[in-house]
Motif scaffolding. Structure first.
Motif, PDB file in Angstrom:
ATOM      1  N   VAL A 105       0.842  -1.200   0.000  1.00  0.00           N
ATOM      2  CA  VAL A 105       0.000   0.000   0.000  1.00  0.00           C
ATOM      3  C   VAL A 105       0.874   1.245   0.000  1.00  0.00           C
ATOM      4  N   ILE A 106       0.587   2.148  -0.954  1.00  0.00           N
ATOM      5  CA  ILE A 106       1.374   3.367  -1.141  1.00  0.00           C
ATOM      6  C   ILE A 106       0.491   4.593  -0.930  1.00  0.00           C
ATOM      7  N   ASP A 107       0.864   5.448   0.005  1.00  0.00           N
ATOM      8  CA  ASP A 107       0.165   6.732   0.204  1.00  0.00           C
ATOM      9  C   ASP A 107       0.960   7.545   1.213  1.00  0.00           C
ATOM     10  N   VAL A 166       6.057  -1.400  -5.643  1.00  0.00           N
ATOM     11  CA  VAL A 166       4.901  -1.788  -6.461  1.00  0.00           C
ATOM     12  C   VAL A 166       5.319  -2.758  -7.559  1.00  0.00           C
ATOM     13  N   ALA A 167       6.551  -2.622  -8.042  1.00  0.00           N
ATOM     14  CA  ALA A 167       7.044  -3.500  -9.105  1.00  0.00           C
ATOM     15  C   ALA A 167       7.084  -4.964  -8.674  1.00  0.00           C
ATOM     16  N   GLU A 168       7.062  -5.235  -7.381  1.00  0.00           N
ATOM     17  CA  GLU A 168       7.107  -6.603  -6.887  1.00  0.00           C
ATOM     18  C   GLU A 168       5.740  -7.282  -6.915  1.00  0.00           C
ATOM     19  N   ALA A 169       4.675  -6.531  -7.143  1.00  0.00           N
ATOM     20  CA  ALA A 169       3.323  -7.085  -7.067  1.00  0.00           C
ATOM     21  C   ALA A 169       2.935  -7.821  -8.350  1.00  0.00           C
ATOM     22  N   ASP A 170       1.942  -8.699  -8.215  1.00  0.00           N
ATOM     23  CA  ASP A 170       1.380  -9.374  -9.383  1.00  0.00           C
ATOM     24  C   ASP A 170       0.330  -8.508 -10.072  1.00  0.00           C
ATOM     25  N   ILE A 171      -0.410  -7.729  -9.291  1.00  0.00           N
ATOM     26  CA  ILE A 171      -1.535  -6.924  -9.784  1.00  0.00           C
ATOM     27  C   ILE A 171      -1.418  -5.532  -9.189  1.00  0.00           C
TER      28      ILE A 171
END
Length: 352
Positions: A105-107, A166-171
């Protein structure tokens, strides 16, 4: 992940192999510098449908939508959520309760009184303490689904550290209220060959006879798949939008007002009561993800590259991928190579 050497000479780096099975599934392994094989747990094929080829059963059909088997698979999936405010908090809550195994989660924003009417699980005490939105979510997540791994970064998506996470996520789910945030999410998904689900709402008003009235109540869901049209291609943001927003950000107070009016253009509402619309749009974007992995639609997913709804007119419109013209980008599929996302400014930040 280390790159694959074309001639098998690893020089300390790993190389790999993959085979396609009769059913179309893919099984892959990496070999280290001692030629010891290491299975790749997941090979994902992203198109109109989301095909996940698990090493143990690469040709297995997707689980039934809304079933316990769907929840079991979701426990092995990583999802990034960019923005944890009005729509983002609702998206995150759904994914958490559905059983997603990892949430990134990014914010960088903090809870304020004006947020309490639309951010799930936020309280007056959080606003008084000006707590980070991501910290509020993480505290709740640990109580709701202790088995989920929740990684939060109090950063803007336009920072190298957030991009690399975020680049590590699947979606990826994009739930931001800025053109710049969508621009970075768009480039990141293209560079990392990830599927991107973007959601936005607006409630423009007009002034007949000097009175304020609702023009329409719009929601938009965009699914962006690799090598096809981007959010930029679809007009969600333009170079003019990005330039104007950058100028406005130089005046933080003016920018805060801009974000506050983002839901209800022309109404000058800093804390609009839009949680019901947020929930409608957030549910729609999560359903779009479910439909593409755990197919239940009567028609092909190819018809639903974009979904728009207008609650005032009670209308829904659907747009196929062919409705948009894709622009090739040099950074597509390049990962996190120099310059980061093809933007020298981001590379400068990464080198500091």
């Amino acid at each position: 992940m280390p790159y694959l050497h074309p001639y098998g000479h690893t020089d300390g780096l790993w190389h790999g192999t993959a085979i396609m099975l009769p059913g179309g599934g893919v099984k892959a392994r990496l070999y280290d510098d001692t030629m010891l094989p290491h299975p790749i747990d997941l090979v994902a094929i992203y198109g109109d449908d989301l095909r996940l080829c698990w090493y143990a059963a690469p040709d297995a059909a997707a689980p039934l939508a809304f079933s316990a088997a769907m929840r079991e698979e979701l426990a092995h999936i990583s999802v990034a959520i960019i923005g944890i405010s009005g729509t983002g908090s609702v998206v995150a809550e759904q994914l958490l309760r559905m059983g997603v195994g990892e949430l990134i989660v990014i914010d960088d924003d903090r809870i304020e009184d004006k947020n309490l009417n639309r951010i799930l699980n936020s309280t007056k005490a959080d606003a008084d303490a000006a707590r980070l939105k991501v910290d509020v979510f993480k505290d709740v997540a640990e109580r709701i689904n202790p088995s989920a791994y929740v990684k939060v970064l109090p950063l803007r998506i336009g920072t190298p550290e957030a991009i690399e996470a975020v680049a590590e996520a699947d979606i990826i789910f994009s739930c931001v209220d800025s053109f710049g945030g969508r621009h970075i999410a768009d480039r990141l998904a293209a560079a990392m060959v990830q599927p991107l689900f973007d959601v936005g709402i607006s409630i423009p008003v007009y002034h007949p006879d000097g009175k304020m009235a609702i023009s329409n109540v719009n929601g938009r869901i965009d699914y962006i798949q690799p090598k096809c049209s981007s959010l930029g291609d679809r007009g969600v943001y333009t170079p003019q939008h990005l330039a104007a927003e950058e100028k406005r950000e130089r005046d933080p107070e003016a920018y805060r007002q801009l974000v506050g009016e983002g839901y209800m253009s022309g109404a000058n509402e800093e804390a609009p009561s839009v949680i019901s619309v947020n929930m409608r749009a957030a549910s729609a974007v999560v359903q779009e993800f479910i439909a593409r992995r755990y197919s239940y639609r009567l028609e092909s997913n190819s018809h639903y590259a974009r979904t728009k709804f207008d609650l005032a007119a009670e209308e829904h419109d659907y747009f196929a991928e062919e409705s948009f013209q894709a622009t090739p980008h040099a950074y597509a599929g390049c990962g996190l190579e120099f310059p980061l996302l093809g933007l020298p400014a981001l590379e400068d930040m990464r080198c500091r």
